[in-house]
Motif scaffolding. Structure first.
Motif, mmCIF file in Angstrom:
data_model
loop_
_atom_site.group_PDB
_atom_site.id
_atom_site.type_symbol
_atom_site.label_atom_id
_atom_site.label_comp_id
_atom_site.label_asym_id
_atom_site.label_seq_id
_atom_site.Cartn_x
_atom_site.Cartn_y
_atom_site.Cartn_z
ATOM 1 N N VAL A 29 -35.205 105.624 40.525
ATOM 2 C CA VAL A 29 -35.536 106.023 41.893
ATOM 3 C C VAL A 29 -35.968 104.807 42.709
ATOM 4 O O VAL A 29 -35.434 104.534 43.782
ATOM 5 N N ARG A 30 -36.936 104.084 42.201
ATOM 6 C CA ARG A 30 -37.508 102.970 42.964
ATOM 7 C C ARG A 30 -36.533 101.807 43.150
ATOM 8 O O ARG A 30 -36.640 101.067 44.115
ATOM 9 N N GLY A 31 -35.599 101.650 42.230
ATOM 10 C CA GLY A 31 -34.668 100.517 42.292
ATOM 11 C C GLY A 31 -33.354 100.810 42.985
ATOM 12 O O GLY A 31 -32.489 99.938 43.067
ATOM 13 N N ALA A 32 -33.170 102.016 43.499
ATOM 14 C CA ALA A 32 -31.894 102.398 44.108
ATOM 15 C C ALA A 32 -31.624 101.594 45.386
ATOM 16 O O ALA A 32 -32.441 101.574 46.294
ATOM 17 N N ARG A 33 -30.487 100.925 45.424
ATOM 18 C CA ARG A 33 -30.097 100.159 46.618
ATOM 19 C C ARG A 33 -30.027 101.034 47.862
ATOM 20 O O ARG A 33 -30.261 100.564 48.966
ATOM 21 N N ALA A 34 -29.704 102.300 47.692
ATOM 22 C CA ALA A 34 -29.599 103.211 48.833
ATOM 23 C C ALA A 34 -30.926 103.386 49.559
ATOM 24 O O ALA A 34 -30.965 103.858 50.690
#
Length: 163
Positions: A29-34
């Protein structure tokens, strides 16, 4: 009853999330580029904890060979909502999201649910529409956590085994 499904190539399996998955899911969740740039505040402190996994139907898509988690979703039953759906950036475009949506529809059908709501991250609307969700409205911003309007969509689940 929980069904386990695999992708057409047999390289992925969808399984129920367990407490030891929480750190991996939180990192997804925290690392999502989006969610970079203006959307970063939405996930900055987000945590997928064991209590969440216990309270909802959370499933992960994992590589059959090494068990690496490539995506996950959470289905809330009351009221029916696809609360989370994340695919690792490196796994996008490989059918992981489609596999997770198919699994979610199967879970909803088994629970007798004929509609599942999704309040989408704006850039994800196209994906949801491509896998059968229908736009039904707009969810207004809820500052300070969410400062933008979001598309509201719905999956219409064919009950009785149809699709």
């Amino acid at each position: 009853m929980t069904r386990s499904i695999t992708d057409a190539g047999g390289s992925l399996v969808v399984r129920r999330a367990v407490a030891r998955d929480t750190k991996r899911l939180t990192r997804l969740v925290r690392g999502a580029r989006a969610y970079e740039g203006p959307y970063a505040s939405m996930v900055a402190g987000y945590r997928v904890g064991p209590d969440y996994i216990e309270a909802h139907r959370v499933f992960v898509a994992a590589d059959r060979q090494d068990g690496q988690v490539l995506g996950f979703y959470a289905l809330v039953l009351a009221p029916p909502e696809l609360d989370l759906l994340f695919v690792a950036d490196r796994a996008q475009g490989r059918g992981v999201g489609r596999l997770l949506v198919a699994h979610m529809e199967s879970e909803a059908r088994a629970a007798g649910i004929d509609r599942v709501r999704v309040v989408s991250h704006p850039p994800a609307e196209g994906f949801y529409r491509s896998v059968g969700a229908v736009r039904v409205g707009t969810a207004s911003a809820t500052p300070p956590a969410v400062v933008w309007d979001r598309p509201e969509l719905e999956f219409r689940i064919a009950l009785g085994g149809g699709h």
